[in-house]
Each structure stands twice: as structure tokens, then as C-alpha cells.
Design an enzyme around this catalytic site. Sequence first.
Site, PDB file in Angstrom:
ATOM      1  N   TYR A  13     -13.032 -52.683  55.902  1.00 56.34           N
ATOM      2  CA  TYR A  13     -11.645 -53.095  55.664  1.00 56.34           C
ATOM      3  C   TYR A  13     -11.387 -53.484  54.210  1.00 56.34           C
ATOM      4  O   TYR A  13     -10.279 -53.342  53.715  1.00 56.34           O
ATOM      5  CB  TYR A  13     -11.285 -54.270  56.578  1.00 56.34           C
ATOM      6  CG  TYR A  13     -10.753 -53.812  57.893  1.00 56.34           C
ATOM      7  CD1 TYR A  13      -9.376 -53.675  58.092  1.00 56.34           C
ATOM      8  CD2 TYR A  13     -11.604 -53.494  58.936  1.00 56.34           C
ATOM      9  CE1 TYR A  13      -8.870 -53.235  59.291  1.00 56.34           C
ATOM     10  CE2 TYR A  13     -11.107 -53.043  60.148  1.00 56.34           C
ATOM     11  CZ  TYR A  13      -9.747 -52.915  60.329  1.00 56.34           C
ATOM     12  OH  TYR A  13      -9.245 -52.467  61.514  1.00 56.34           O
ATOM     13  N   ASP A  33     -22.239 -46.557  52.341  1.00 53.78           N
ATOM     14  CA  ASP A  33     -22.258 -47.219  53.642  1.00 53.78           C
ATOM     15  C   ASP A  33     -23.537 -46.831  54.372  1.00 53.78           C
ATOM     16  O   ASP A  33     -23.954 -45.668  54.323  1.00 53.78           O
ATOM     17  CB  ASP A  33     -21.026 -46.842  54.479  1.00 53.78           C
ATOM     18  CG  ASP A  33     -20.706 -47.932  55.491  1.00 53.78           C
ATOM     19  OD1 ASP A  33     -19.691 -48.636  55.318  1.00 53.78           O
ATOM     20  OD2 ASP A  33     -21.497 -48.100  56.452  1.00 53.78           O
ATOM     21  N   THR A  85     -19.988 -60.346  57.143  1.00 53.36           N
ATOM     22  CA  THR A  85     -20.808 -61.540  57.364  1.00 53.36           C
ATOM     23  C   THR A  85     -20.342 -62.188  58.669  1.00 53.36           C
ATOM     24  O   THR A  85     -19.619 -63.180  58.652  1.00 53.36           O
ATOM     25  CB  THR A  85     -20.656 -62.543  56.201  1.00 53.36           C
ATOM     26  OG1 THR A  85     -19.257 -62.701  55.909  1.00 53.36           O
ATOM     27  CG2 THR A  85     -21.349 -62.063  54.959  1.00 53.36           C
ATOM     28  N   LYS A 215     -12.571 -69.770  48.824  1.00 56.12           N
ATOM     29  CA  LYS A 215     -12.264 -68.866  49.944  1.00 56.12           C
ATOM     30  C   LYS A 215     -12.392 -69.590  51.284  1.00 56.12           C
ATOM     31  O   LYS A 215     -11.526 -69.513  52.160  1.00 56.12           O
ATOM     32  CB  LYS A 215     -13.211 -67.671  49.881  1.00 56.12           C
ATOM     33  CG  LYS A 215     -13.261 -66.832  51.124  1.00 56.12           C
ATOM     34  CD  LYS A 215     -12.004 -66.026  51.276  1.00 56.12           C
ATOM     35  CE  LYS A 215     -11.970 -65.346  52.614  1.00 56.12           C
ATOM     36  NZ  LYS A 215     -11.296 -64.094  52.608  1.00 56.12           N
ATOM     37  N   CYS A 269     -11.549 -63.797  60.163  1.00 53.64           N
ATOM     38  CA  CYS A 269     -11.663 -64.693  59.005  1.00 53.64           C
ATOM     39  C   CYS A 269     -11.516 -66.143  59.412  1.00 53.64           C
ATOM     40  O   CYS A 269     -12.445 -66.930  59.327  1.00 53.64           O
ATOM     41  CB  CYS A 269     -10.575 -64.357  57.987  1.00 53.64           C
ATOM     42  SG  CYS A 269     -10.580 -62.632  57.546  1.00 53.64           S
ATOM     43  N   TYR A 325      -4.688 -59.790  67.683  1.00 52.61           N
ATOM     44  CA  TYR A 325      -5.022 -61.178  67.332  1.00 52.61           C
ATOM     45  C   TYR A 325      -3.872 -61.908  66.676  1.00 52.61           C
ATOM     46  O   TYR A 325      -3.875 -63.123  66.580  1.00 52.61           O
ATOM     47  CB  TYR A 325      -6.305 -61.248  66.485  1.00 52.61           C
ATOM     48  CG  TYR A 325      -6.120 -61.055  64.994  1.00 52.61           C
ATOM     49  CD1 TYR A 325      -6.187 -59.790  64.424  1.00 52.61           C
ATOM     50  CD2 TYR A 325      -5.917 -62.146  64.153  1.00 52.61           C
ATOM     51  CE1 TYR A 325      -6.031 -59.619  63.058  1.00 52.61           C
ATOM     52  CE2 TYR A 325      -5.764 -61.981  62.783  1.00 52.61           C
ATOM     53  CZ  TYR A 325      -5.820 -60.714  62.249  1.00 52.61           C
ATOM     54  OH  TYR A 325      -5.675 -60.558  60.891  1.00 52.61           O
ATOM     55  N   LYS A 326      -2.856 -61.138  66.234  1.00 51.45           N
ATOM     56  CA  LYS A 326      -1.655 -61.780  65.687  1.00 51.45           C
ATOM     57  C   LYS A 326      -0.496 -60.780  65.692  1.00 51.45           C
ATOM     58  O   LYS A 326      -0.702 -59.598  65.970  1.00 51.45           O
ATOM     59  CB  LYS A 326      -1.926 -62.327  64.297  1.00 51.45           C
ATOM     60  CG  LYS A 326      -2.133 -61.282  63.219  1.00 51.45           C
ATOM     61  CD  LYS A 326      -2.252 -62.006  61.889  1.00 51.45           C
ATOM     62  CE  LYS A 326      -2.168 -61.065  60.728  1.00 51.45           C
ATOM     63  NZ  LYS A 326      -2.186 -61.777  59.457  1.00 51.45           N
ATOM     64  N   ARG A 333      -9.727 -57.582  67.164  1.00 54.47           N
ATOM     65  CA  ARG A 333     -10.996 -58.294  66.969  1.00 54.47           C
ATOM     66  C   ARG A 333     -10.818 -59.796  67.117  1.00 54.47           C
ATOM     67  O   ARG A 333      -9.906 -60.386  66.557  1.00 54.47           O
ATOM     68  CB  ARG A 333     -11.562 -57.974  65.589  1.00 54.47           C
ATOM     69  CG  ARG A 333     -12.090 -56.561  65.522  1.00 54.47           C
ATOM     70  CD  ARG A 333     -12.609 -56.247  64.162  1.00 54.47           C
ATOM     71  NE  ARG A 333     -11.540 -56.257  63.176  1.00 54.47           N
ATOM     72  CZ  ARG A 333     -11.755 -56.100  61.882  1.00 54.47           C
ATOM     73  NH1 ARG A 333     -12.964 -55.967  61.417  1.00 54.47           N
ATOM     74  NH2 ARG A 333     -10.744 -56.083  61.045  1.00 54.47           N
TER      75      ARG A 333
HETATM   76  N1  SAJ Z   1      -2.084 -68.413  63.865  1.00 54.82           N
HETATM   77  C1  SAJ Z   1      -1.580 -69.430  64.671  1.00 54.82           C
HETATM   78  N2  SAJ Z   1      -0.586 -70.225  64.166  1.00 54.82           N
HETATM   79  C2  SAJ Z   1      -0.078 -70.037  62.912  1.00 54.82           C
HETATM   80  C3  SAJ Z   1      -0.606 -69.011  62.102  1.00 54.82           C
HETATM   81  C4  SAJ Z   1      -1.616 -68.208  62.607  1.00 54.82           C
HETATM   82  O1  SAJ Z   1      -2.003 -69.643  65.813  1.00 54.82           O
HETATM   83  O2  SAJ Z   1       0.830 -70.775  62.546  1.00 54.82           O
HETATM   84  C5  SAJ Z   1      -3.167 -67.552  64.381  1.00 54.82           C
HETATM   85  C6  SAJ Z   1      -2.801 -66.081  64.387  1.00 54.82           C
HETATM   86  O3  SAJ Z   1      -2.087 -65.707  65.525  1.00 54.82           O
HETATM   87  C7  SAJ Z   1      -4.179 -65.446  64.342  1.00 54.82           C
HETATM   88  C8  SAJ Z   1      -4.979 -66.410  63.476  1.00 54.82           C
HETATM   89  O4  SAJ Z   1      -4.256 -67.624  63.491  1.00 54.82           O
HETATM   90  O5  SAJ Z   1      -4.769 -65.391  65.627  1.00 54.82           O
HETATM   91  C9  SAJ Z   1      -5.207 -65.968  62.058  1.00 54.82           C
HETATM   92  O6  SAJ Z   1      -4.072 -65.303  61.522  1.00 54.82           O
HETATM   93  P1  SAJ Z   1      -3.569 -65.492  60.012  1.00 54.82           P
HETATM   94  O7  SAJ Z   1      -2.377 -64.670  59.782  1.00 54.82           O
HETATM   95  O8  SAJ Z   1      -3.446 -66.950  59.729  1.00 54.82           O
HETATM   96  O9  SAJ Z   1      -4.804 -65.001  59.117  1.00 54.82           O
HETATM   97  P2  SAJ Z   1      -5.679 -63.657  58.977  1.00 54.82           P
HETATM   98  O10 SAJ Z   1      -6.996 -63.920  59.649  1.00 54.82           O
HETATM   99  O11 SAJ Z   1      -4.952 -62.423  59.368  1.00 54.82           O
HETATM  100  O12 SAJ Z   1      -5.897 -63.599  57.387  1.00 54.82           O
HETATM  101  C10 SAJ Z   1      -6.404 -64.740  56.680  1.00 54.82           C
HETATM  102  C11 SAJ Z   1      -5.561 -64.974  55.433  1.00 54.82           C
HETATM  103  N3  SAJ Z   1      -5.857 -66.293  54.894  1.00 54.82           N
HETATM  104  C12 SAJ Z   1      -4.906 -67.220  54.702  1.00 54.82           C
HETATM  105  O13 SAJ Z   1      -3.752 -67.037  54.970  1.00 54.82           O
HETATM  106  C13 SAJ Z   1      -5.359 -68.528  54.130  1.00 54.82           C
HETATM  107  C14 SAJ Z   1      -5.827 -63.883  54.425  1.00 54.82           C
HETATM  108  O14 SAJ Z   1      -5.172 -64.155  53.188  1.00 54.82           O
HETATM  109  C15 SAJ Z   1      -7.321 -63.758  54.158  1.00 54.82           C
HETATM  110  O15 SAJ Z   1      -7.599 -62.692  53.277  1.00 54.82           O
HETATM  111  C16 SAJ Z   1      -8.011 -63.455  55.463  1.00 54.82           C
HETATM  112  O16 SAJ Z   1      -7.764 -64.539  56.371  1.00 54.82           O
HETATM  113  C17 SAJ Z   1      -9.483 -63.305  55.174  1.00 54.82           C
HETATM  114  O17 SAJ Z   1      -9.927 -62.155  55.004  1.00 54.82           O
HETATM  115  O18 SAJ Z   1     -10.160 -64.319  54.997  1.00 54.82           O
END
Ligand code: SAJ
Length: 435
Positions: A13, A33, A85, A215, A269, A325-326, A333
Site C-alpha cells: 500500500y 518484493d 510490521t 508516527k 494502523c 473498516y471505515k 482489514r
Molecule cells: N474511527 C472511529 N471514530 C472516529 C474516527 C475513526 O471509530 O471518530 C474509526 C474508523 O471507523 C476506523 C478507525 O477508527 O475503524 C481508523 O480510521 P481512521 O480514519 O482514523 O484512520 P486510518 O487507519 O484510515 O488512517 C490513519 C491516519 N492517521 C491519523 O489520522 C492520525 C493516517 O493519516 C495514517 O497514515 C494511517 O493511520 C497510518 O498509516 O498510520
Amino acid sequence: MNFKKLCVIGLGYIGLPTASTFAAHGLQVVGVDVNPRVVETLRNGGIHIHEPGLRTLVEAALKSGRLTVREKPEEADAFIIAVPTPFYEDRFGEYAGQRYRRADMRAVTAAAESIVPVLRPGNLVVLESTSPPRTTMDLVAPVLEKSGLRAGVDFFLAYSPERVLPGQILRELIENARVIGGVTPASARAGRDLYAAFVKGEIIETDATTAEMVKLMENTYRDVNIAIANEFARLAERFGVDVWEAIRLANLHPRVRILSPGPGVGGHCISVDPWFFVEAAPDLTPLIAAARRVNDDQPRYVVALVQRALGALGGRNIAVLGLAYKPDVDDLRESPAVTVSRLLQEEGARVRAFEPFKPQAEVAGVTTMATLEEALREAECLVLLVRHSHFVALQPTEVAAMTPARLAVDTVNAWPEETWQKAGFRLYRLGVGGG
Ligand code: SAJ
């Protein structure tokens, strides 16, 4: 420094978008890879991951000859390690009677080892994989030094976290600020020179361990904030309050920004990274560990809510809406929606799940349907688990025509109670007490 040739190790990714973006900006890039299927797919003009715009970018990079794909690194000016990781599924640590998860760093170690035979004086190596604090100094440097060259003296070594959001990777790679932590200041500067090839956001130089912590702190902050929102939802239910309204009002305060409750925290993440802190220092992280457990427990809490709405679950027909997942992504995943569906099925319910972004998805332990109609046809209860725009826009009168169910559980505050009630539904909402 001027970099002409780059090896990117790990074409997932992050690695694949990064490799093709560098190629699009004029560097000669060797993508590496260890998975022969990935190499073959790319060589045959295919692509193994979904990300808007990526296919076109990869195709152009391959066609231009500036991106080639191999199974092993070769000599280059710079190397980027972008391998997964994850944590071990079957190995845990324990502190004060509580289990915590442990990072599986084997891919990072193997990637560093694969560079050793081709590492030359003056090269730059950058680790991008999210890693526990001190990984660059204590794990990667010693492996690379098996070459006889010294990190920070004979070659440059840095850590630079990727911070892109799935779905917007190509834009964010270029536009986001980028932190580059060197094992020496000269290593950070070399990192800046490399990423300046395409990064338009600010590039900030620091040391390697600070960059690693930055991070982990970003994602841990978010996890803890979501955990408190989930706890607020539980409290609101007990005290007869609507948590969504309460959060809205609290967020009017200029220094408060509470996130949203939901069925749990997924993805690769935010549900993973905080454990890297806990594993590295379990004695210092009771709050971070507790937040992880609250969020991991949230699917179970949602199942209890469905049980309150529907009664005993054995043999009951439940339509699950959303498995991603969102919202508005097709990524399943570590999805809490999948966990909820499995738990419902384990309780004896007959679950039929529909994921509009991946209608053909096959998920172990969950029965999936290709259309909303099929998922709804025999349902007694609807359970909404993902706030996809498609589901927010559903008209309750149209839904009512598709299903005998007159009971719905909304875990993501997508459906207004009044209109759903008018259409004949009894609506249970996560975080709303008193109903
Ligand atoms: N979620 C909630 N409530 C919220 C916000 C999110 O329950 O108010 C849930 C989402 O539904 C999901 C999970 O949290 O299941 C994570 O979603 P997310 O949109 O918060 O984050 P990721 O995992 O898609 O991406 C994050 C991002 N980090 C931050 O916003 C601090 C992204 O910038 C990073 O690059 C990524 O993790 C990563 O690779 O670490």
C-alpha cells in the site's frame, strides 16, 4: 545530494505508490518484493492493490522504463524499506496480569538483510514501516552494519513515517508534511534531498527516534480519543443521554475535539500502532493499553446492544450493513464490522452482510450477500456498522419495502430517528439512552 537510482523494498500500500511516484519524478526505480505473485502481477501489467489513480501511475512508470520490478535489491544510490510490521497472532507479552500484543519485525529485518550485499559507501537507507521506538537505531542499523560499513559514518540512515490516508494516498504522498529523522543530521539532510524529488508539503528534519515516536503518537492520540468517545457512548446510554448531541455541544468549546464513537477501531494502523508503545514500555503505558482494550471490546458492546434490541439472538435473521473498516473504502482489514458480524453469528444469529464497496467479498465466518436486497429480504433486524455515504442516503420508506424487519440498530449515527420511526422502524442507536 543527487539521487538517480532508488530501490524500494516492499511493494504494498505504501511501497508501490512511493516507487511509482519517484519514477514519475524522474528517478530510476527498482521495486522489490519477496512475494513472487506480486512481482509477476506487476510484470504482467496487473496491480494487486486498490487505490484511486494508482493503476494509471504504475502503468506509466513501467512503460517509461523508469520502474522495474525484481525479487531482490540491486546496487542503487538510495533504499527505502516499506514492508509490513504486523503483530504476532500467537505471541503475547504480559505486564501486571494483562496481555499485550507484540510487533512482528521479521519483514523489516529481512528487508535490511537483503540490502547488506549491495550497500555501498555514501548510500542512503530510509525505513518507512511503522515501527516501535528505536527500531532504526537498535534493529536496522546493526543489520546494515554487517556490511562492514557504519551507519551515519559510511552510509546515511533515516526513518521517515508514511502518514497517508488510504483512498487519498497519491495526493497525500505529495502534499503532506514529511518528517525525516536521521541517525545523524547529515542522514536527515540526505533524506530531505531524496523526498524533495516530489514532496510539496513541508519537510522537517529531526532524529530517527523522534520521527518514530511522532508516527506512533499521531495514531495513539487518535485511538485514545476514539476510546474516550466510546466510553462516553456507554455513559450516555446509562444516563439517558444522546452522546452524539452531547459530543456536538462539547465540541463547541474552542479547545475540545472529541471524535466519534462507533463499532470499534479497525484498519492496519490505529488499531496496531499503540501496541508498539505498550510493548516497548508496558510499565509506562496503562492509558494507551486501556484505550486499546476499550476499542477492541467495542464490537462485543455492539452485539450486546443488538441483543437488547432484538432479544435472544439464536436463530434470528440479521442484516448487517457494511463490513469495511471505515466509511467509503473497500478495505476490510482488521474491520470491527467483520468482528461484530462474526460475534453475532457465534451467538447463533443468521447474519447476512452486505458491503457495497466489495459486494463479492468472501469473509471467513460471515455470510455475505451481493446486493442490499438479498441481505434485507428475510431480516428481522438491520444493523448498520459503517457510515458509507450510500447507507446514510438510504430512504427508510424504500428500505421498509425491501424487508419485513421493523427494527434497526444504528451504530454510527447515520439515520435520523424521526424519519425512520415514521417509516415504521424502531431505531436503536449506539450511545443513545432512554429509548
Ligand atoms: N474511527 C472511529 N471514530 C472516529 C474516527 C475513526 O471509530 O471518530 C474509526 C474508523 O471507523 C476506523 C478507525 O477508527 O475503524 C481508523 O480510521 P481512521 O480514519 O482514523 O484512520 P486510518 O487507519 O484510515 O488512517 C490513519 C491516519 N492517521 C491519523 O489520522 C492520525 C493516517 O493519516 C495514517 O497514515 C494511517 O493511520 C497510518 O498509516 O498510520
